[in-house]
Design an enzyme around this catalytic site. Structure first.
Site, PDB file in Angstrom:
ATOM      1  N   THR A 104       0.445  -1.663   0.214  1.00 21.65           N
ATOM      2  CA  THR A 104       0.050   0.460   0.318  1.00 21.65           C
ATOM      3  C   THR A 104       1.033   1.456   0.301  1.00 21.65           C
ATOM      4  O   THR A 104       2.066   1.208   0.436  1.00 21.65           O
ATOM      5  CB  THR A 104      -0.845   0.186   1.057  1.00 21.65           C
ATOM      6  OG1 THR A 104      -1.834  -0.537   0.737  1.00 21.65           O
ATOM      7  CG2 THR A 104      -1.390   1.416   1.494  1.00 21.65           C
ATOM      8  N   ARG A 131     -14.212  -6.886  -0.459  1.00 23.80           N
ATOM      9  CA  ARG A 131     -13.791  -7.106   1.220  1.00 23.80           C
ATOM     10  C   ARG A 131     -12.972  -4.973   1.125  1.00 23.80           C
ATOM     11  O   ARG A 131     -12.355  -4.878   0.033  1.00 23.80           O
ATOM     12  CB  ARG A 131     -12.504  -8.096   1.236  1.00 23.80           C
ATOM     13  CG  ARG A 131     -11.644  -7.721   2.982  1.00 23.80           C
ATOM     14  CD  ARG A 131     -10.438  -6.608   2.412  1.00 23.80           C
ATOM     15  NE  ARG A 131      -8.947  -6.204   3.340  1.00 23.80           N
ATOM     16  CZ  ARG A 131      -8.397  -5.966   3.816  1.00 23.80           C
ATOM     17  NH1 ARG A 131      -8.537  -5.402   2.714  1.00 23.80           N
ATOM     18  NH2 ARG A 131      -7.591  -5.545   4.501  1.00 23.80           N
ATOM     19  N   VAL A 132     -13.218  -4.489   1.854  1.00 22.51           N
ATOM     20  CA  VAL A 132     -12.549  -3.360   1.665  1.00 22.51           C
ATOM     21  C   VAL A 132     -11.567  -3.306   3.072  1.00 22.51           C
ATOM     22  O   VAL A 132     -12.447  -3.378   4.092  1.00 22.51           O
ATOM     23  CB  VAL A 132     -13.518  -1.981   1.768  1.00 22.51           C
ATOM     24  CG1 VAL A 132     -13.483  -1.215   1.737  1.00 22.51           C
ATOM     25  CG2 VAL A 132     -14.116  -2.150   0.338  1.00 22.51           C
ATOM     26  N   GLY A 133     -10.803  -2.447   3.098  1.00 24.69           N
ATOM     27  CA  GLY A 133      -9.627  -2.343   3.812  1.00 24.69           C
ATOM     28  C   GLY A 133      -9.648  -1.021   4.748  1.00 24.69           C
ATOM     29  O   GLY A 133     -10.400  -0.377   4.751  1.00 24.69           O
ATOM     30  N   HIS A 187      -2.003  -4.229   8.311  1.00 19.05           N
ATOM     31  CA  HIS A 187      -3.460  -5.497   8.201  1.00 19.05           C
ATOM     32  C   HIS A 187      -4.773  -4.554   8.833  1.00 19.05           C
ATOM     33  O   HIS A 187      -5.027  -3.777   9.474  1.00 19.05           O
ATOM     34  CB  HIS A 187      -3.331  -6.313   9.409  1.00 19.05           C
ATOM     35  CG  HIS A 187      -4.191  -7.611   9.248  1.00 19.05           C
ATOM     36  ND1 HIS A 187      -5.164  -7.424  10.402  1.00 19.05           N
ATOM     37  CD2 HIS A 187      -4.773  -7.932   8.419  1.00 19.05           C
ATOM     38  CE1 HIS A 187      -5.895  -8.262  10.174  1.00 19.05           C
ATOM     39  NE2 HIS A 187      -5.847  -8.515   9.091  1.00 19.05           N
ATOM     40  N   GLY A 188      -5.699  -4.131   7.689  1.00 15.35           N
ATOM     41  CA  GLY A 188      -6.570  -3.188   7.165  1.00 15.35           C
ATOM     42  C   GLY A 188      -7.660  -3.222   7.850  1.00 15.35           C
ATOM     43  O   GLY A 188      -7.910  -2.929   8.994  1.00 15.35           O
TER      44      GLY A 188
HETATM   45  N1  ASP Z   1      -3.786  -1.830   4.649  1.00 11.91           N
HETATM   46  C1  ASP Z   1      -4.398  -2.026   2.908  1.00 11.91           C
HETATM   47  C2  ASP Z   1      -5.218  -3.232   3.197  1.00 11.91           C
HETATM   48  O1  ASP Z   1      -5.446  -3.884   4.276  1.00 11.91           O
HETATM   49  C3  ASP Z   1      -2.980  -3.693   3.094  1.00 11.91           C
HETATM   50  C4  ASP Z   1      -1.569  -2.613   3.355  1.00 11.91           C
HETATM   51  O2  ASP Z   1      -1.622  -1.738   4.323  1.00 11.91           O
HETATM   52  O3  ASP Z   1      -0.789  -3.038   2.791  1.00 11.91           O
HETATM   53  O4  ASP Z   1      -6.349  -2.974   1.749  1.00 11.91           O
END
Ligand code: ASP
Length: 317
Positions: A177, A205-207, A230-231
């Protein structure tokens, strides 16, 4: 208004970045920081700076955003992005969009051209059409590395759940990300985040990345933040706003970032990273994953790194 020293902080995702893409990750965040800083030095706004930085990172296939986005359980791309203006507190975001190259630009259009904060899926793509954003074939955003990673995920489905949760896995699953926070010469702060999410995520799925207060937050009086990791853990802690709240209570930016990530670790067992700029222009970053590519540009000096104790510095021309 008194002029202040512009500053920009960039991240390229917090995770166990494999050696073969470590240099490309370093170079990507450096390039984005330089671009954003150049805009700020020429009197450009923090919003323009963070958008331009994230576009560079979305276009660089080594990062999990735009081209190079991770594939979901169905082997498809679904991207999330958000941007926030710390002066007006206006925010725009898109989630689960498929066929556009630069979700961060669409997020800014949502902020500036609609009365809404977040558009998802088909609606976001319809809005993109209305704004004449060119539609791209989603397969043009898929890289070999993401395809390989998805195939690996298909084989070892259970490993993805534990990747950010301090249970070491040797699977080469990517989560780069990207994000940017900037303060311009007028003291205005903006933050932006963009992602393809996590390999093998459920369809739909939305993070945290498009959620204001979780992945992104900016308010001129206190600071700006962009998160990665980890979203689901970030959402539970409202990481970006949590960092802002600690700073509002008087904590220094660096301590606020570290303490918030520690809380996320101890309370929901999630790992990640965050970048931040305080209202006084103090940049900060921290990560609880193995690595995170970061870069800071301030006072004509560029610093960057990727490993926990790594810090390189060079003067900018
Ligand atoms: N935070 C992002 C998500 O969970 C992933 C990431 O930051 O690498 O979609």
């Amino acid at each position: 208004m008194n002029k202040v020293e512009p500053v920009v902080v960039i991240h390229g995702g917090a995770w166990a970045i494999p050696e073969n893409i470590s240099d490309a990750s370093r170079n990507g965040v450096k390039l984005a920081a330089r671009k954003a800083y150049e805009i700020l030095k020429h009197g450009g706004s923090a919003l323009d700076a963070v958008e331009a930085a994230v576009v560079i990172l979305e276009d660089e296939p080594v990062f999990d955003a735009g081209k190079g986005s991770c594939l979901n359980a169905a082997g498809l791309i679904e991207m999330d992005a958000s941007i926030m203006d710390g002066t007006s507190l206006k925010a725009g975001a898109v989630a689960a969009v498929a066929n556009i190259s630069n979700p961060i630009c669409l997020a800014r259009m949502v902020m500036e051209q609609t009365d809404h904060c977040l558009l998802v899926g088909e609606g976001a793509n319809m809005f993109a059409n209305e704004c004449n954003v060119p539609s791209v074939d989603p397969s043009s955003l898929v890289t070999e590395a993401c395809l390989e990673e998805w195939q690996t995920f298909e084989k070892y489905k259970s490993a993805v759940d534990s990747l950010f949760n301090n249970q070491i896995t040797s699977l080469p699953l990517g989560h780069d990300t990207v994000g940017a926070v900037a303060m311009d010469a007028n003291g205005r702060i903006a933050a932006a985040t963009s992602t393809g999410g996590i390999t093998g995520k459920r369809v739909g799925r939305v993070g945290d990345s498009p959620l204001i207060g979780s992945g992104t937050y900016a308010i001129d009086e206190i600071g700006g933040v962009s998160c990665t990791g980890h979203g689901e853990s970030i959402i539970k802690i409202c990481l970006a706003k949590h960092i802002i709240c600690l700073m509002e209570s008087g904590m220094k930016a660096q301590e606020a970032v570290e303490q918030s990530l520690q809380l996320m670790n101890s309370r929901v067992k999630g790992a990640g990273g965050a970048i931040c700029i305080s209202a006084s222009g103090e940049p900060a970053f921290h990560f609880t994953t193995e690595r995170m590519a970061w870069a800071i540009a301030k006072a004509d000096v560029l610093s960057w790194g990727l490993d926990p104790k790594e810090s390189n510095v060079e003067k900018m021309a």
